[in-house]
Design an enzyme around this catalytic site. Structure first.
Site, PDB file in Angstrom:
ATOM      1  N   LYS A   1       0.705  -1.160  -0.042  1.00 56.50           N
ATOM      2  CA  LYS A   1      -0.222  -0.094  -0.012  1.00 56.50           C
ATOM      3  C   LYS A   1       0.953   1.229   0.064  1.00 56.50           C
ATOM      4  CE  LYS A   1      -4.033   2.086   2.656  1.00 56.50           C
ATOM      5  NZ  LYS A   1      -4.927   1.706   3.682  1.00 56.50           N
TER       6      LYS A   1
ATOM      7  N   SER B   1      -9.718   1.652   2.472  1.00 58.59           N
ATOM      8  CA  SER B   1      -8.969   2.404   1.714  1.00 58.59           C
ATOM      9  C   SER B   1      -7.764   1.722   1.136  1.00 58.59           C
ATOM     10  CB  SER B   1      -8.289   3.722   2.522  1.00 58.59           C
ATOM     11  OG  SER B   1      -7.405   2.907   3.458  1.00 58.59           O
TER      12      SER B   1
ATOM     13  N   SER C   1      -9.756  -0.496   6.907  1.00 61.87           N
ATOM     14  CA  SER C   1      -9.418  -0.355   5.565  1.00 61.87           C
ATOM     15  C   SER C   1      -8.954  -1.608   5.078  1.00 61.87           C
ATOM     16  CB  SER C   1      -8.465   0.713   5.585  1.00 61.87           C
ATOM     17  OG  SER C   1      -8.961   1.994   5.306  1.00 61.87           O
TER      18      SER C   1
HETATM   19  N1  GLN Z   1     -13.201   3.787   5.650  1.00 61.39           N
HETATM   20  C1  GLN Z   1     -12.876   4.550   6.880  1.00 61.39           C
HETATM   21  C2  GLN Z   1     -12.522   5.760   6.862  1.00 61.39           C
HETATM   22  O1  GLN Z   1     -12.854   6.523   6.008  1.00 61.39           O
HETATM   23  C3  GLN Z   1     -11.444   3.601   7.348  1.00 61.39           C
HETATM   24  C4  GLN Z   1     -10.279   4.203   6.695  1.00 61.39           C
HETATM   25  C5  GLN Z   1      -9.122   3.507   7.343  1.00 61.39           C
HETATM   26  O2  GLN Z   1      -9.268   2.213   7.705  1.00 61.39           O
HETATM   27  N2  GLN Z   1      -7.869   3.693   6.769  1.00 61.39           N
HETATM   28  O3  GLN Z   1     -12.184   6.565   7.589  1.00 61.39           O
END
Ligand code: GLN
Length: 457
Positions: A74, A149, A173
């Site tokens: 990532k 994400s 994410s």
């Molecule tokens: N989807 C969640 C957010 O938008 C989690 C993001 C993440 O875990 N980095 O905050």
């Protein structure tokens, strides 16, 4: 091929690291322009590393479990000498000057990095549509999002563009994209894996973890990256266990929390979870449990997370890192650099975070959210006095269409309703390709692997 299968083949000299790397690079060349899972491919490095691995094997060394394993990383995890952009314009040209702890460990373990993967900008999002470099497509249905994400990492594994991958999980994410793409994802216990070299989103919630094709592969990767690191004071010492053997069960009872099966859970997902319960009941005792403060988790997260985001994002000021657009004076330069460099969702969270931390609102929002967080954590503590692990869904809906929720932040935030509680409490959680999520007490990842392997059989 899974990591396990590849390792066997490599050990028995049925395959070379080079062959495998070449086949992945070919696959990437064929599919990535459409999928957009990778932002950059490290072709020469990967081939060079593969050559080294093959030479060491030819000279008689016995390969370790991760030798030659081609991974996708990532884009918020630093690899020395490579760009780490967190899919943001502001870090478009930022080159990492050191390796993240996990990268250092994986390099020593002999793994190969195929490239860096697309993501929601600074890991803020649930669909990978917030990337400054265009959305990622779900390899199982190109009209749909892969989740986020870590959407690029999950899509790379599901689409056969990497053997496994690393992601990061602040509110879901790793797990939500794993569920959306039908692969396995682990959010480790907070503190199990060092955050050194991870571009911080919300530091009290962030964890790096594996995305893989099987539970066994996720276990191998997790064992390779975990451990104490001086550079992260929240990381803990770990004495390696042998790998989990499901013939010697660690778990007796599994809790199913009623709060995770209410309104809004798609019937198809409920059906998968029901099937998991049925299968687990062949070997384990299933008990209905309650996690009564679950209803506060989402609102609590959307106060604590932006508060930490707003402070972590302060360093991107056009002076110390990345892109700068000069204005007439210092303040104008800050405004221009951040205004041009940061996307809409990132700016929204900086504003929200600054607001909840401001003098007049701190007690009303931030302090209360911290207290709600303690209650959510307490729920898990109480539940684990009764049961050894918890089974729940990962996401309330199936993957949605690209564009379907991108203009409705609240609808998007609701994707995380079942994943956020584990981050708030710091407990580990494993998502299976069926979309089932297993949750265990702190540092009991072993239990997750046992149950995950049993369900995969
Ligand atoms: N989807 C969640 C957010 O938008 C989690 C993001 C993440 O875990 N980095 O905050």
């Amino acid at each position: 091929m899974t990591i396990k299968e590849f390792h066997e083949a490599l050990k028995n000299r049925k395959i070379s690291a080079r062959e495998v790397v070449i086949s992945y690079l070919d696959e990437i060349k064929k599919k990535n322009s459409e999928l957009n899972a990778y932002l950059e491919i490290f072709e020469n490095d990967a081939l060079g590393r593969a050559k080294e691995i093959d030479e060491r094997i030819a000279s008689g060394e016995t390969p370790g479990e991760l030798w030659g394993v081609p991974l996708a990383i990532k884009d918020n995890i630093l690899i020395r000498g490579k760009i780490a952009s967190a899919a943001s314009k502001i870090l478009e040209n930022y080159v990492a000057s050191y390796d993240a702890f996990v990268i250092e460990k994986l390099k020593k373990a002999g793994a190969i990095f195929l490239g860096r993967t697309n993501m929601d900008e600074f890991a803020m999002g649930s669909s990978t549509e917030n990337s400054a470099y265009g959305p990622v497509k779900n390899p199982r249905d190109m009209s749909r999002v892969p989740g986020g994400s870590s959407g690029g990492s999950a899509a790379a594994v599901a689409g056969g563009l990497a053997m496994a991958a690393l992601g990061s999980d602040t509110g879901g994410s790793i797990r939500q994209p794993a569920a959306f793409c039908g692969v396995v994802g682990l959010k480790p216990t907070y503190g199990a894996v060092s955050r050194s070299g991870l571009i911080a989103m919300a530091s009290s919630l962030d964890q790096i973890g594996p995305i893989a094709q099987t539970v066994e592969d996720a276990e191998v990767l997790f064992n390779a990256i975990r451990g104490r690191d001086e550079m992260d004071a929240t990381s803990v010492t770990w004495t390696p266990d042998v790998q989990v053997d499901i013939r010697r069960p660690l778990v007796k009872t599994i809790g199913v929390p009623e709060e995770y099966f209410g309104e809004g859970l798609a019937p198809g997902i409920k059906k998968n979870i029901d099937e998991a319960v049925k299968k687990l009941s062949q070997k384990y005792e299933i008990r209905e449990i309650t996690l009564p403060h679950t209803e506060y988790a989402l609102s609590c997260y959307y106060i604590i997370m932006p508060a930490e985001v707003s402070s972590n994002m302060a360093r991107f000021d056009g002076m110390r890192y990345g892109k700068r657009t000069d204005g007439d004076n210092l303040i104008e330069t800050y405004k221009k650099s951040r205004g041009e460099g940061l996307g809409l969702e990132v700016r929204r969270r900086v504003l929200l975070g600054t607001y909840v931390l401001s003098a007049g609102y701190y007690d009303a929002y931030y302090s209360r959210a911290q207290r709600a967080r303690a209650l959510v954590a307490e729920d898990f503590k109480k539940a684990f006095e009764e049961v050894d692990a918890i089974l729940a869904p990962t996401a309330p809906t199936l993957p949605f269409k690209i564009g379907e929720k991108s203009r409705d932040p609240l609808a998007m935030y609701l994707s995380d309703i079942y994943t956020i509680p584990a981050n708030l409490a710091g407990v580990p959680a494993l998502t299976l390709s069926s979309g089932a999520q297993l949750i265990a007490p702190h540092f009991e990842e072993k239990r997750l692997f046992e149950l995950g392997k049993f369900l995969e059989q």
